[in-house]
Write a protein that holds these residues in place. Structure first.
Motif, PDB file in Angstrom:
ATOM      1  N   GLU A  87       0.790  -1.139  -0.211  1.00 59.53           N
ATOM      2  CA  GLU A  87       0.384  -0.047  -0.033  1.00 59.53           C
ATOM      3  C   GLU A  87       1.249   1.299   0.220  1.00 59.53           C
ATOM      4  O   GLU A  87       0.183   2.239  -0.434  1.00 59.53           O
ATOM      5  CB  GLU A  87      -0.838   0.010   1.300  1.00 59.53           C
ATOM      6  N   ARG A 115      -0.951   5.891  -5.468  1.00 60.40           N
ATOM      7  CA  ARG A 115      -1.829   4.944  -6.556  1.00 60.40           C
ATOM      8  C   ARG A 115      -1.437   4.754  -8.146  1.00 60.40           C
ATOM      9  O   ARG A 115      -1.372   3.457  -8.263  1.00 60.40           O
ATOM     10  CB  ARG A 115      -3.186   5.433  -6.729  1.00 60.40           C
ATOM     11  N   GLU A 137      -2.094  -1.441  -5.921  1.00 58.79           N
ATOM     12  CA  GLU A 137      -2.234  -2.057  -4.607  1.00 58.79           C
ATOM     13  C   GLU A 137      -3.336  -2.110  -4.228  1.00 58.79           C
ATOM     14  O   GLU A 137      -3.807  -2.128  -3.293  1.00 58.79           O
ATOM     15  CB  GLU A 137      -2.103  -0.774  -2.942  1.00 58.79           C
ATOM     16  N   SER A 195      -0.846  -2.749   8.690  1.00 60.12           N
ATOM     17  CA  SER A 195       0.615  -1.480   7.829  1.00 60.12           C
ATOM     18  C   SER A 195       2.085  -2.542   8.476  1.00 60.12           C
ATOM     19  O   SER A 195       2.389  -1.230   9.310  1.00 60.12           O
ATOM     20  CB  SER A 195       0.495  -1.101   8.201  1.00 60.12           C
TER      21      SER A 195
END
Length: 172
Positions: free
Chosen positions: A110, A114, A149, A157
């Motif tokens: 992540e 993007r 992602e 995380s």
């Protein structure tokens, strides 16, 4: 027409040509990028455009015996030694089954934007395609797609989750 008028006309014509370019450009990459916001099993980012590859049941069943996921280091598209062993088996299968087609889906963790992650996912899938091509696999039988992602294999995380998400998946 005055000299200034001719000069402006030439500048406008040149600018128009430079900005529009040639309408018949060749494709440089045969990658499909997963569209933003398309659902997949309750997760955002899936692809519902239909299968990219179409194989017989015999090919799909035979391919189930081969490991189909390779992992990458952070921010990298380099093929690691353990990934090379998996891809060698994939190449052997594809070279033994000339009609088989494979989809390589690139994924990222992540971190990053993007856009960056979609690009990195594409580079990972392309690295797998290049590796397979180096082993004699016909690239016409390899389709690549980037999910970036958008389809995590693990949530969280932390490094444990991120390392599972930095991958390329081969499917038949």
């Amino acid at each position: 027409m005055s000299q200034l008028g001719k000069f402006i006309t030439i500048i406008l014509a040149t600018s128009t040509l430079a900005l529009t370019g040639c309408a018949s450009k060749n494709k440089k990459s045969q990658v499909m990028v997963a569209p933003l916001g398309v659902g997949h099993g309750g997760n955002m980012g899936g692809y519902y455009g239909g299968p990219l590859v179409n194989n017989s049941d015999a090919i799909r069943n035979a391919a189930r015996n081969i490991q189909g996921v390779v992992y990458f280091d952070f921010d990298s598209d380099a093929i690691k030694p353990e990934a090379a062993r998996i891809l060698d088996q994939q190449a052997q299968f594809l070279n033994s089954n000339q009609g088989a087609r494979v989809q390589v889906a690139g994924h990222t963790d992540e971190r990053g934007t993007r856009e960056y992650n979609m690009s990195l996912g594409e580079r990972r899938a392309a690295a797998v395609r290049s590796y397979l091509a180096g082993k004699g696999v016909n690239t016409a039988n390899i389709e690549i797609i980037s999910f970036g992602e958008e389809q995590p294999a693990a949530t969280g995380s932390n490094e444990a989750a991120w390392s599972k998400n930095r991958r390329a998946e081969l499917s038949y």
